[in-house]
Scaffold this motif. Structure first.
Motif, mmCIF file in Angstrom:
data_model
loop_
_atom_site.group_PDB
_atom_site.id
_atom_site.type_symbol
_atom_site.label_atom_id
_atom_site.label_comp_id
_atom_site.label_asym_id
_atom_site.label_seq_id
_atom_site.Cartn_x
_atom_site.Cartn_y
_atom_site.Cartn_z
ATOM 1 N N LEU B 296 0.837 -1.204 0.000
ATOM 2 C CA LEU B 296 0.000 0.000 0.000
ATOM 3 C C LEU B 296 0.870 1.250 0.000
ATOM 4 O O LEU B 296 0.637 2.202 -0.758
ATOM 5 N N LEU B 297 1.907 1.211 0.865
ATOM 6 C CA LEU B 297 2.802 2.371 0.930
ATOM 7 C C LEU B 297 3.499 2.580 -0.408
ATOM 8 O O LEU B 297 3.716 3.712 -0.850
ATOM 9 N N TRP B 298 3.762 1.491 -1.067
ATOM 10 C CA TRP B 298 4.395 1.575 -2.389
ATOM 11 C C TRP B 298 3.454 2.282 -3.373
ATOM 12 O O TRP B 298 3.846 3.192 -4.096
ATOM 13 N N VAL B 299 2.205 1.810 -3.336
ATOM 14 C CA VAL B 299 1.212 2.421 -4.243
ATOM 15 C C VAL B 299 1.034 3.900 -3.912
ATOM 16 O O VAL B 299 0.911 4.746 -4.793
ATOM 17 N N LEU B 300 1.047 4.204 -2.628
ATOM 18 C CA LEU B 300 0.832 5.597 -2.230
ATOM 19 C C LEU B 300 2.058 6.471 -2.502
ATOM 20 O O LEU B 300 1.985 7.684 -2.347
ATOM 21 N N GLY B 301 3.155 5.830 -2.852
ATOM 22 C CA GLY B 301 4.295 6.639 -3.275
ATOM 23 C C GLY B 301 5.554 6.504 -2.442
ATOM 24 O O GLY B 301 6.438 7.350 -2.529
ATOM 25 N N MET B 302 5.654 5.444 -1.643
ATOM 26 C CA MET B 302 6.901 5.270 -0.902
ATOM 27 C C MET B 302 7.899 4.560 -1.815
ATOM 28 O O MET B 302 7.656 3.447 -2.263
ATOM 29 N N THR B 303 9.011 5.211 -2.060
ATOM 30 C CA THR B 303 10.006 4.616 -2.956
ATOM 31 C C THR B 303 10.799 3.548 -2.213
ATOM 32 O O THR B 303 10.747 3.475 -0.981
ATOM 33 N N GLU B 304 11.524 2.766 -3.014
ATOM 34 C CA GLU B 304 12.330 1.700 -2.416
ATOM 35 C C GLU B 304 13.376 2.295 -1.474
ATOM 36 O O GLU B 304 13.673 1.750 -0.412
ATOM 37 N N GLN B 306 13.085 4.997 0.217
ATOM 38 C CA GLN B 306 12.435 5.400 1.466
ATOM 39 C C GLN B 306 12.146 4.187 2.350
ATOM 40 O O GLN B 306 12.273 4.246 3.568
ATOM 41 N N PRO B 386 3.294 -3.631 -7.341
ATOM 42 C CA PRO B 386 2.568 -3.007 -6.223
ATOM 43 C C PRO B 386 1.200 -3.631 -5.991
ATOM 44 O O PRO B 386 0.784 -3.800 -4.846
#
Lengths: 241, 687
Positions: B296-304, B306, B386
């Motif tokens: 979910l965090l990936w989809v919301l925009g957390m990069t690898e 981060q 994702p």
């Protein structure tokens, strides 16, 4: 700071989303499943498009490809002139964070964050401090201001989905992709949620693409795209053209 | 940064179980590393200390005896100016001196007297001042109470010093006032030192320069440069560079046992692996539960990047909390418990010192294990899209195709087995963890056993070297008649004495071979040319003349076979010295260090030698010399002529020399308390 290095296609300014020959195949050999079969689609800026069709027709797959959270087997997806397939994983993630908002059927809120924190999470990921006034306004608009410090499990399904919508909109994305946003809601709440989306579409001129099973809710969108067997079988937008 | 810290604290709080397990893993890893590095450091440090004692000083090296054109102070000043030299000191030695006192005209022999350029040198030679002060004038001296128990501060003593003359060297008496007393650290070579005088100009046997460098690396190269810097000021031959072999890192290649290095590295890798597997396992298990959130965090925009940062931050904060605890426990368990353990296996006499680097290494390796392994599970997410992550679905693309068409009805046990067989990769981590844990336990117990054995073996080897019960050997030597049976029995009955090894002695004359005669003649010429054919070297000189005339005069020792291991078994230069064959053999050794080479030339490994009509094989001609000299030969020097020692097993000796007498007793007193033993022996001798 991650910069996009994807190719920018020269298109009309009004085209927000464009797909060409979009194909997605799952599995291999006898288990091969063609979920999407050469879909060409253009959605203009500010449109509210509803994608409808029976289960397994490829509508969710199409939405995931549009959002760059799945990769096509063939074809391209262009959002705001950027070809998503040309972006490396991290730039794609950043692009998604800044330009695309997601609303899921199962809300997907982080259970240990309260409403305020869930809503402002995408901003935090971008290193931006949330503007209190803006967040309050967003929560008020969606009718969940009083629940700002509640945890997700303390909210009703409708309230949770509103929080999810607020989270999708907080970064002011140009595109909001909603995957069965009413799938877990009763009909009254479903209507409320879709009305909310309609209102946001009108007020903020955001491009919204919503996947739904419900013909009734789809009628509330400005454009209805019907799918079957991985293809677009009818498109009210195309018809009106 | 503060936000990241707060988020991390929240995540730690949210995942309490995971956090506690990671903390425990950190603590255990730190303890393990502290123990391993502690054992290694302690062993090395103890070994280094032991070797320093044996080598007589803690200097890194020295420049052999040399005559300098410049005064001592100028030579030292020049060396002290070199950037890597921390300390340069000079010593002028007298090999065997003589001394008489006011109250006792009896000349005491076999004394070693040194002139020190600086009082600081005392500690480098393991000499502790017990009374009085260091000599400040040229006619002052410090004495050892071991050699001069009756002297007091202010006494006048006469020391016979050597003076180099054009035609050789001669001795002359000189009076000194006693300014203080010292005692040598037990086991150090300095225990043989009878007196210390101030300055180097008093004594003229050449000057030896001792060097202490800022670090121990490349000792050989540094000494070479030091010699180069003073080369122009040396008359005669350029002196040798002498490396203190106590410093392992100074000449790692020669000193470091590859097996030890391998074992140490192996332990470090195993611990690293075991700790990493544990942490990877913890994070992997957590990730399976967390995979949806991560997606979910990936989809919301957390990069690898981060995500990595977040996990690193979490691991870092957990490290911050638990590493100090681990290091503290590591110190207590790994070090404080190690010392009594090592004491219990007999190394209490030379105990390693705690080295702060142990903690630093333990901390670095633990941190590396945690940080590397914490991020490893992220690779699993990278393989997902994702959307798969959001749905919490992991693909099993690696599943063997043969299972796809299976029609077996799975039972409960079958499910478990099939899960393992069909998805083996998912079970690698627990399997490897279990294997490594088992390996670690096996390794630890084997290492403990090996270490115990090695230390016990080393102690057997060095017991006499470190604690020669014959420290004041003159007490134990009976010049002509030998030691009586009663005396030997009485020594055996003294408190703390475990074994008494009688060394029997006889003098024999063996016909010299043509080669030996030629060699002796050559030697005579050499020494005569060097101006040493005077009285001082008369014993040796007489020997050479006898050899040139066709007779080798040898001092033959009879030593019980079981005593040989205690003499000197480990000699890297002469590996055959470590092998004691059964049967007829004779060990040939130099009487004292200067003659080692000559003895080696007289008798070589594999030669045969006929004594009393019996043929013996010669072994270990050079390898034994030093230790034999230290313990047995030097006292014999005054009584038994012969520059060669031939050592026979006692049974053979008794057959060949029924009249041989017990000349020396070596006393095995394993529990320490050498001072008490010496008192008892002195009392026994007096009575």
């Amino acid at each position: 700071m991650i910069c996009y290095t994807g190719s920018i296609t020269q298109k009309g300014e009004s085209d927000m989303i464009e797909t060409k020959n979009l194909t997605k195949i799952y599995g291999s050999d006898e288990n091969r499943l063609r979920a999407l079969d050469g879909v060409d689609l253009t959605i203009s800026r500010g449109e509210f498009a509803a994608i409808v069709g029976p289960s397994g027709c490829g509508k969710s797959t199409l939405l995931h490809l549009l959002g760059g959270i799945d990769t096509p087997t063939e074809g391209i997806v262009v959002i705001e002139g950027v070809d998503l397939s040309s972006l490396a994983p991290d730039p794609l993630t950043v692009f998604r964070r800044r330009h695309i908002g997601f609303v899921f059927q199962s809300f997907n809120l982080l259970p240990r964050l309260n409403v305020w924190e869930n809503v402002t999470l995408p901003l935090g990921l971008d290193g931006i401090k949330a503007d209190k006034y803006e967040v309050e306004t967003m929560l008020s608009t969606l009718g969940i201001a009083e629940k700002r410090f509640a945890l997700p499990h303390q909210l009703s399904g409708g309230q949770q989905q509103r929080v999810a919508i607020a989270r999708a909109l907080i970064t002011k994305p140009h595109v909001v992709l909603a995957d069965e946003p009413t799938g877990n809601l009763d009909s009254k709440t479903s209507l409320d949620v879709v009305l909310t989306l309609c209102r946001l579409n009108e007020e903020l001129s955001q491009t919204i693409v919503m996947v739904t099973h419900s013909e009734e809710l789809a009628q509330m969108a400005s454009r209805r795209i019907r799918m079957g067997d991985g293809r677009i079988v009818s498109d009210s937008g195309e018809a009106s053209k | 940064m503060i936000e990241l810290f707060k988020d991390t604290l929240r995540r730690i709080k949210d995942h309490r179980t995971r956090s506690v397990i990671v903390c425990l893993a950190v603590i255990l890893t730190a303890i393990l590393y502290s123990a391993v590095f502690g054992i290694a450091s302690s062993t090395l440090s103890a070994y280094e200390r032991m070797m320093q004692l044996l080598n007589g000083s803690d200097y890194h090296g020295s420049i052999g005896y040399a005559y300098y054109k410049l005064p001592c102070e100028e030579v030292l000043a020049r060396l002290n100016r070199m950037p890597y030299v921390k300390e340069a000191d000079a010593v002028t030695p007298v090999g065997t001196g003589m001394m008489s006192t006011e109250e006792n005209d009896l000349i005491t022999t076999s004394l070693r007297i040194l002139g020190f350029s600086d009082s600081r040198m005392m500690s480098h030679f393991f000499l502790n001042m017990t009374e009085g002060r260091f000599p400040e004038k040229e006619d002052e001296v410090m004495l050892s109470h071991s050699f001069f128990p009756d002297e007091i501060i202010g006494s006048r003593v006469t020391i016979w010093l050597m003076k180099k003359m054009d035609s050789g060297a001669e001795s002359y008496p000189r009076e000194f006032t006693v300014t203080g007393f010292y005692e040598a650290e037990i086991g150090s070579g300095a225990s043989e030192l009878a007196a210390v005088v101030n300055g180097t100009s008093n004594l003229s046997e050449g000057m030896m320069i001792y060097l202490k460098f800022r670090n121990r690396l490349n000792t050989t190269g540094k000494i070479g440069k030091a010699i180069d810097s003073i080369r122009g000021e040396i008359s005669g031959d350029v002196p040798d560079a002498i490396i203190n072999t106590a410093y392992l890192t100074g000449n790692l290649k020669e000193r470091m046992n590859p097996q030890t290095v391998f074992a140490l590295l192996f332990s470090v890798i195993i611990i690293f692996g075991a700790a990493s597997m544990l942490i990877v396992g913890v994070y992997s298990a957590a990730l399976s539960q967390d995979i949806k959130t991560q997606g979910l965090l990936w989809v919301l925009g957390m990069t690898e990047k981060q995500r990595k940062r977040a996990i690193w931050a979490e691991a870092g904060v957990l490290l911050l909390f638990s590493l100090p605890v681990g290091l503290l426990l590591g110190y207590i368990i790994g070090w404080q418990m190690l010392v009594p353990l090592m004491d219990s296996i007999g190394t209490d006499r030379v105990t390693g010192r705690f080295d702060g680097w142990v903690a630093v290494f333990a901390a670095v390796f633990t941190a590396a294990a945690v940080l590397v392994s914490a991020v490893k599970p992220l690779n699993r997410i990278r393989k997902l899209t994702p959307i798969e992550a959001v749905h919490g679905e992991e693909r099993h693309e690696n599943q063997d195709r043969k299972w796809i068409r299976s029609r077996k009805t799975p039972g409960v046990e079958g499910l478990v087995c099939r899960e393992i067989v069909r998805n083996p990769r998912a079970h690698i981590i627990p399997a490897v963890s279990v294997s490594l844990a088992a390996l670690l336990i096996a390794l630890t117990s084997s290492a403990a056993a090996v270490m115990r054995e090695n230390i016990a073996s080393d102690m057997r080897m060095t017991d006499y070297q470190l604690y020669p019960a014959m420290e004041n050997s003159s007490v134990m030597i009976d010049s002509g008649a030998g030691l009586t049976e009663e005396f030997c029995e009485a020594v055996k009955d003294l408190d703390g004495v475990e074994n008494v090894w009688p060394v029997r002695v006889a003098v024999d004359h063996i016909p010299a071979t043509a080669a030996q005669k030629a060699l002796a003649a050559e030697e005579i010429e050499y020494w005569r040319g060097a101006g040493w054919d005077n009285e001082y070297f008369s014993v040796m000189y007489r020997e050479l003349i006898a050899a040139a005339n066709g007779t080798l005069t040898c001092c033959v020792l009879g030593i019980p076979r079981e005593f040989f291991p205690a003499l000197s078994l480990k000699n890297d230069n002469y590996p055959t010295a470590n092998k004691i064959p059964e049967g007829n053999y004779v060990i040939a050794a130099g009487m004292w260090r200067e003659l080692e080479d000559m003895t080696g030339d007289y008798f070589s490994d594999g030669d045969t030698l006929t004594i009393g009509g019996r043929t013996f094989s010669v072994i270990a001609s050079k390898g034994w010399s030093y230790d034999v000299t230290r313990r047995i030969a030097l006292p014999l020097y005054m009584y038994a002529s012969g520059s060669q020692l031939l050592i026979l097993p006692l049974d053979m000796f008794e057959t060949l020399y029924p009249d041989g007498y017990v000349n020396t007793l070596l006393v095995d007193e394993p529990d320490g308390g050498i001072g008490l033993l010496m008192d008892s022996l002195a009392e026994l001798c007096t009575s």
